[in-house]
Design a protein around this motif. Sequence first.
Motif, mmCIF file in Angstrom:
data_model
loop_
_atom_site.group_PDB
_atom_site.id
_atom_site.type_symbol
_atom_site.label_atom_id
_atom_site.label_comp_id
_atom_site.label_asym_id
_atom_site.label_seq_id
_atom_site.Cartn_x
_atom_site.Cartn_y
_atom_site.Cartn_z
ATOM 1 N N LEU A 70 0.818 -1.220 0.000
ATOM 2 C CA LEU A 70 0.000 0.000 0.000
ATOM 3 C C LEU A 70 0.855 1.275 0.000
ATOM 4 C CD1 LEU A 70 -2.881 -0.930 2.484
ATOM 5 C CD2 LEU A 70 -2.912 -0.960 -0.018
ATOM 6 N N ASP A 86 -11.084 -2.741 3.979
ATOM 7 C CA ASP A 86 -11.253 -1.455 4.649
ATOM 8 C C ASP A 86 -9.943 -0.670 4.693
ATOM 9 O OD1 ASP A 86 -13.921 -1.976 5.108
ATOM 10 O OD2 ASP A 86 -13.574 -2.836 7.095
ATOM 11 N N GLY A 88 -7.827 -0.487 2.309
ATOM 12 C CA GLY A 88 -7.498 0.071 1.009
ATOM 13 C C GLY A 88 -7.106 -0.931 -0.053
ATOM 14 N N ASP A 90 -7.559 -3.664 -3.009
ATOM 15 C CA ASP A 90 -8.507 -4.066 -4.039
ATOM 16 C C ASP A 90 -8.011 -5.382 -4.625
ATOM 17 O OD1 ASP A 90 -6.367 -3.445 -5.728
ATOM 18 O OD2 ASP A 90 -7.208 -1.507 -6.313
#
Length: 207
Positions: A70, A86, A88, A90
């Motif tokens: 991330l 939640d 971040g 995908d």
Amino acid sequence: MPARLDREAWRARGDSLPAVLRGLVRPVRPAAADGARPGDRLRRRLGELSGPARLGALLDLVRGSAAAVLGHADPARIDLDRGFLDAGFDSLTALELRNQLIQETGLGLPPTLLFDHPDPGRLARHLLAELDGGDHSGILAELDRLAVTLDTADGDADTRRRVTARLETLLSKWRDRPEPGRPNAEPAEPADDDELFALIDHELGLS
């Protein structure tokens, strides 16, 4: 604006690359100098620990890998009980984290890993169970490594035939071994190509 990107130069910068650009390149992982296979270093480390410390080491691994994917400099930004979605993630970053954990653990992990184990705590406990592997951890660990190799291999047709023949021979010998308490058990029929790779896909989660 349109621009030509030198991704190889960015990749060579490794951790020094600004976080905003890290999602555009995959870092190069240097090969181990001692020829160690994926997961060997982690298994050695876990072998030196006991009890809660083993789970703690895997929690650190999961949080550190998730933070890197991330673009966070501090793994503490990944909450233990907060879901990956939640936080971040995908579908693409979930797959990237799964690939990193394959490299770190040597396990054959499915593409749905983060959806099956949706927060760092549950994922770390799952990895610990997979790495422990019960009474046959050595055999299962070798199969995990083989699964990773087969999943990433890019051999020609002749190599695939030779590998398939070797796997068929090994599987036939394994099936022909009598079960405990059944010394005269009938040997199983040899597996064809489709059965062999279906077995690997199903048992090691590569489908």
